[in-house]
Design an enzyme around this catalytic site. Sequence first.
Site, PDB file in Angstrom:
ATOM      1  N   ARG A   1       0.877  -1.300   0.040  1.00 24.29           N
ATOM      2  CA  ARG A   1      -0.074   0.058   0.027  1.00 24.29           C
ATOM      3  C   ARG A   1       0.880   1.135  -0.049  1.00 24.29           C
ATOM      4  NH1 ARG A   1      -3.305  -2.768  -1.545  1.00 24.29           N
ATOM      5  NH2 ARG A   1      -5.530  -3.020  -0.498  1.00 24.29           N
TER       6      ARG A   1
ATOM      7  N   GLU B   1      -2.864   7.444  -4.826  1.00 26.86           N
ATOM      8  CA  GLU B   1      -3.295   6.924  -5.921  1.00 26.86           C
ATOM      9  C   GLU B   1      -4.278   7.462  -6.690  1.00 26.86           C
ATOM     10  OE1 GLU B   1      -3.561   2.757  -5.724  1.00 26.86           O
ATOM     11  OE2 GLU B   1      -1.573   2.482  -4.878  1.00 26.86           O
TER      12      GLU B   1
ATOM     13  N   HIS C   1      -0.610  -0.002  -9.561  1.00 26.88           N
ATOM     14  CA  HIS C   1      -1.511  -0.757  -8.916  1.00 26.88           C
ATOM     15  C   HIS C   1      -1.994  -2.059  -9.620  1.00 26.88           C
ATOM     16  CE1 HIS C   1      -3.635  -1.267  -4.610  1.00 26.88           C
ATOM     17  NE2 HIS C   1      -3.194  -2.278  -5.224  1.00 26.88           N
TER      18      HIS C   1
HETATM   19  C1  8YV Z   1      -7.042  -4.979  -5.773  1.00 30.59           C
HETATM   20  C2  8YV Z   1      -5.310  -5.015  -3.744  1.00 30.59           C
HETATM   21  O1  8YV Z   1      -6.850  -4.610  -7.140  1.00 30.59           O
HETATM   22  O2  8YV Z   1      -6.307  -7.163  -3.133  1.00 30.59           O
HETATM   23  C3  8YV Z   1      -5.595  -5.968  -2.693  1.00 30.59           C
HETATM   24  O3  8YV Z   1      -5.649  -5.598  -1.774  1.00 30.59           O
HETATM   25  O4  8YV Z   1      -4.592  -4.292  -3.522  1.00 30.59           O
HETATM   26  C4  8YV Z   1      -5.482  -5.346  -5.165  1.00 30.59           C
HETATM   27  O5  8YV Z   1      -5.732  -6.768  -5.463  1.00 30.59           O
HETATM   28  C5  8YV Z   1      -7.693  -3.842  -5.257  1.00 30.59           C
HETATM   29  O6  8YV Z   1      -7.822  -3.425  -4.057  1.00 30.59           O
HETATM   30  C6  8YV Z   1      -9.132  -4.133  -5.802  1.00 30.59           C
HETATM   31  O7  8YV Z   1     -10.175  -4.095  -4.769  1.00 30.59           O
END
Ligand code: 8YV
Length: 328
Positions: free
Chosen positions: A239, A268, A287
Amino acid sequence: MSKKVLVTRIIPGIAEDMLKQAGFDVTVWQGDRAMTKDELIEHALQANILLSLGSNKLDRSFFETCKHLEIVSQFAVGFDNIDVAAATDYKIPVCNTPDVLSEATADVAFGLMINVSRKMFYNHKLILRGEWKQFEPLKNLGFELSGKTVGIFGLGRIGSIMAHRCKGAYGMNVIYHNRNRNIEAETETGARYVDFDTLLRESDILSVHSALTDETKGLFNKHVFSKMKRTAVFINTARGGVHNETDLIEALQNGTIWGAGLDVTNPEPMQANNPLLEMPNVAVLPHIGSATIEARTGMARLAAENIISYFQTGKPITIVNPEVLHYK
Ligand code: 8YV
């Protein structure tokens, strides 16, 4: 009456198919962007179940308004967008999608590591700018990864796969730092547990795989970068909130550390004029950690399974606040 599920974005159709097959009444929001808070509340008020994405901010005020929700099943492993304590106060189970995206995300960390060590994105940009004129014996040299030390911050599922990749491909020495030791992963990957300062001091590559929590928010700042090797590469596929981006830019500009590979940024999306995008020793991706057909299909399947299993057996497969199950 069938329970109503609101899916907040179009995701792989397997989720809708499975839920419908299990007798749920499914509405998939058709927008090609995240719902606004008002849109989310308006639609969630009509539903019993929410299948959310990381881009939905489910804070305490959301749960106050939508305390009728029977379960929140998130299409992501991370759940820092959800105030889990608030959901727990309202006895709402919150589920996530671990494991199914671990290989895909570790691949992005591994790819960024190789990319930065050889300045690949930068060299690619030189071609686009028409600046590939001749062989250069001394320009744009990178470094080799064999025998280097990779430091994993957060040796969980994704961190362990990254450790495996590094050891298997390059015989890298693996060290890690976690809140708690992960003996199983230590045995599997030969990773050595070290304190945080040792991780900073010894890592040639430092790869972040932790969740964003109060403890990790902004952790990688000026002070922390100053304890790393001047030759080190910082990788973050977890993150963006775990690093302070202004401090990272400064650390790279003044040579406190050598390079960075980011799949997550803070904020982001990253703006196109961000100085990181022009640095030779930096690679940034938008991401895409879980962006494979396999991972996204697995996420959709598990997000649906969590809902189905909860209503059929009283237990979701992967729940982040299991204590709520005792209240039921
Ligand atoms: C997603 C991510 O693309 O799973 C996670 O925590 O960061 C990513 O895989 C995104 O959060 C979709 O909700």
